[in-house]
Design a protein around this motif. Structure first.
Motif, PDB file in Angstrom:
ATOM      1  N   ARG A   1      10.910   1.236  -9.335  1.00 28.95           N
ATOM      2  CA  ARG A   1      10.300   2.152 -10.307  1.00 28.95           C
ATOM      3  C   ARG A   1       9.430   1.367 -11.297  1.00 28.95           C
ATOM      4  O   ARG A   1       8.321   1.786 -11.635  1.00 28.95           O
ATOM      5  CB  ARG A   1      11.384   2.918 -11.060  1.00 28.95           C
ATOM      6  N   ASP A   2       9.960   0.252 -11.761  1.00 28.89           N
ATOM      7  CA  ASP A   2       9.224  -0.573 -12.717  1.00 28.89           C
ATOM      8  C   ASP A   2       7.949  -1.130 -12.089  1.00 28.89           C
ATOM      9  O   ASP A   2       6.887  -1.142 -12.718  1.00 28.89           O
ATOM     10  CB  ASP A   2      10.113  -1.719 -13.201  1.00 28.89           C
ATOM     11  N   LEU A   3       8.050  -1.567 -10.834  1.00 30.69           N
ATOM     12  CA  LEU A   3       6.877  -2.093 -10.137  1.00 30.69           C
ATOM     13  C   LEU A   3       5.813  -1.010  -9.952  1.00 30.69           C
ATOM     14  O   LEU A   3       4.610  -1.276 -10.064  1.00 30.69           O
ATOM     15  CB  LEU A   3       7.288  -2.655  -8.773  1.00 30.69           C
ATOM     16  N   ALA A   4       6.253   0.215  -9.674  1.00 35.35           N
ATOM     17  CA  ALA A   4       5.303   1.317  -9.481  1.00 35.35           C
ATOM     18  C   ALA A   4       4.551   1.615 -10.780  1.00 35.35           C
ATOM     19  O   ALA A   4       3.326   1.826 -10.771  1.00 35.35           O
ATOM     20  CB  ALA A   4       6.043   2.566  -9.000  1.00 35.35           C
ATOM     21  N   LYS A   5       5.260   1.619 -11.892  1.00 36.20           N
ATOM     22  CA  LYS A   5       4.617   1.879 -13.184  1.00 36.20           C
ATOM     23  C   LYS A   5       3.644   0.765 -13.554  1.00 36.20           C
ATOM     24  O   LYS A   5       2.536   1.022 -14.046  1.00 36.20           O
ATOM     25  CB  LYS A   5       5.681   2.032 -14.274  1.00 36.20           C
TER      26      LYS A   5
ATOM     27  N   ARG B   1      -2.246  -1.220 -13.807  1.00 37.95           N
ATOM     28  CA  ARG B   1      -3.330  -2.131 -13.426  1.00 37.95           C
ATOM     29  C   ARG B   1      -4.358  -1.461 -12.499  1.00 37.95           C
ATOM     30  O   ARG B   1      -5.413  -2.034 -12.243  1.00 37.95           O
ATOM     31  CB  ARG B   1      -2.744  -3.364 -12.733  1.00 37.95           C
ATOM     32  N   TYR B   2      -4.014  -0.280 -12.035  1.00 33.07           N
ATOM     33  CA  TYR B   2      -4.872   0.422 -11.070  1.00 33.07           C
ATOM     34  C   TYR B   2      -6.079   1.052 -11.773  1.00 33.07           C
ATOM     35  O   TYR B   2      -5.956   1.623 -12.850  1.00 33.07           O
ATOM     36  CB  TYR B   2      -4.043   1.495 -10.372  1.00 33.07           C
TER      37      TYR B   2
ATOM     38  N   LEU C   1      -0.339  -1.163  -1.863  1.00 32.35           N
ATOM     39  CA  LEU C   1       0.181  -1.995  -2.948  1.00 32.35           C
ATOM     40  C   LEU C   1       1.710  -1.961  -2.964  1.00 32.35           C
ATOM     41  O   LEU C   1       2.372  -2.981  -3.191  1.00 32.35           O
ATOM     42  CB  LEU C   1      -0.371  -1.524  -4.295  1.00 32.35           C
ATOM     43  N   GLY C   2       2.263  -0.773  -2.721  1.00 35.06           N
ATOM     44  CA  GLY C   2       3.713  -0.641  -2.661  1.00 35.06           C
ATOM     45  C   GLY C   2       4.305  -1.431  -1.506  1.00 35.06           C
ATOM     46  O   GLY C   2       5.354  -2.070  -1.645  1.00 35.06           O
ATOM     47  N   TYR C   3       3.626  -1.392  -0.370  1.00 32.53           N
ATOM     48  CA  TYR C   3       4.093  -2.131   0.816  1.00 32.53           C
ATOM     49  C   TYR C   3       4.168  -3.634   0.519  1.00 32.53           C
ATOM     50  O   TYR C   3       5.157  -4.290   0.841  1.00 32.53           O
ATOM     51  CB  TYR C   3       3.150  -1.878   1.982  1.00 32.53           C
TER      52      TYR C   3
END
Length: 227
Positions: A126-130, A135-136, A213-215
């Motif tokens: 969750r933290d990585l997604a936020k 940065r997106y 990016l998630g991958y």
């Protein structure tokens, strides 16, 4: 007891891994994570060779409603489904009223491992997604970005666990036999316990920047145990 000694060793290794991550020594952290994975696999193999796996009873453990936030989709179940598959378990999603429930099927120690890893990864992802969205600079809206990022991260974790599995099959003896034996016991239990179980529909995943990016993030994240 052998299992208690193994758990004690695992806890010490996990503390060392967390300490290494906190000071930014990622290489050392990955080394400790690899030791955790190796220790758990050797423990499973030793009980298999000693035929203790015949004594290990397959059980089911039901978890409370895991309905995620609307903007996150069904990624939590997808995460536990992947972790279960690579750790001698199976994950089943059922709906009771307005809530969805996760059931893990496997031997008690394997369910404990899956639950532990899932609980560790969930807030990290969750933290990585936020952070990824912060940065997106593209046109994907926030909720969709997070949803697709998280599903991409699960796919990255699956890819990483598959690589670990192949490495262990190539370097450790009896791994394939162990997997087949445990899978057989779990599948037999599911057929008896969940007679009306239906396969869920396969959903398409968006192949966009957020998913990619998630991958990458999922494949890079430290996982304390993969089979």
């Amino acid at each position: 007891m052998v299992q208690e000694r193994v758990i004690d060793k695992l806890q010490k290794l996990l503390k060392k891994q967390e300490s290494a991550q906190e000071i930014g020594n990622l290489q050392e952290a990955e080394a400790f994570a690899a030791k955790v994975s190796e220790l758990l696999m050797k423990y499973n193999l030793s009980t298999f060779v000693l035929k203790e796996t015949k004594k290990g009873s397959v059980i089911r453990q039901d978890f409370e409603g895991i309905t995620p936030k609307k903007n996150e989709g069904r990624w939590i179940f997808a995460l536990f489904n992947v972790l279960a598959r690579y750790n001698f378990c199976r994950a089943i999603l059922s709906k009771r009223g307005e809530f969805q429930y996760l059931t893990l099927v496997g031997e008690a120690q394997d369910i404990e491992v899956v639950s532990f890893i899932g609980d560790q990864l969930e807030p990290k992802l969750r933290d990585l997604a936020k952070k990824g969205f912060s940065r997106y600079q593209g046109s994907i809206k926030r909720n969709k970005f997070i949803r697709d990022f998280l599903m991409g991260a699960v796919m990255g974790i699956q890819s990483k666990l598959e690589e670990q599995k192949r490495q262990q099959e190539a370097t450790l003896s009896n791994v394939t036999a162990l997997v087949l034996a445990k899978d057989s016991k779990v599948n037999d239990f599911i057929q008896q316990e969940f007679r009306n179980l239906k396969k869920g529909k396969t959903k398409r995943f968006n192949d966009n920047t957020a998913t990619k990016l998630g991958y990458i993030a999922g494949k890079a994240i430290s996982i304390n145990k993969g089979v």
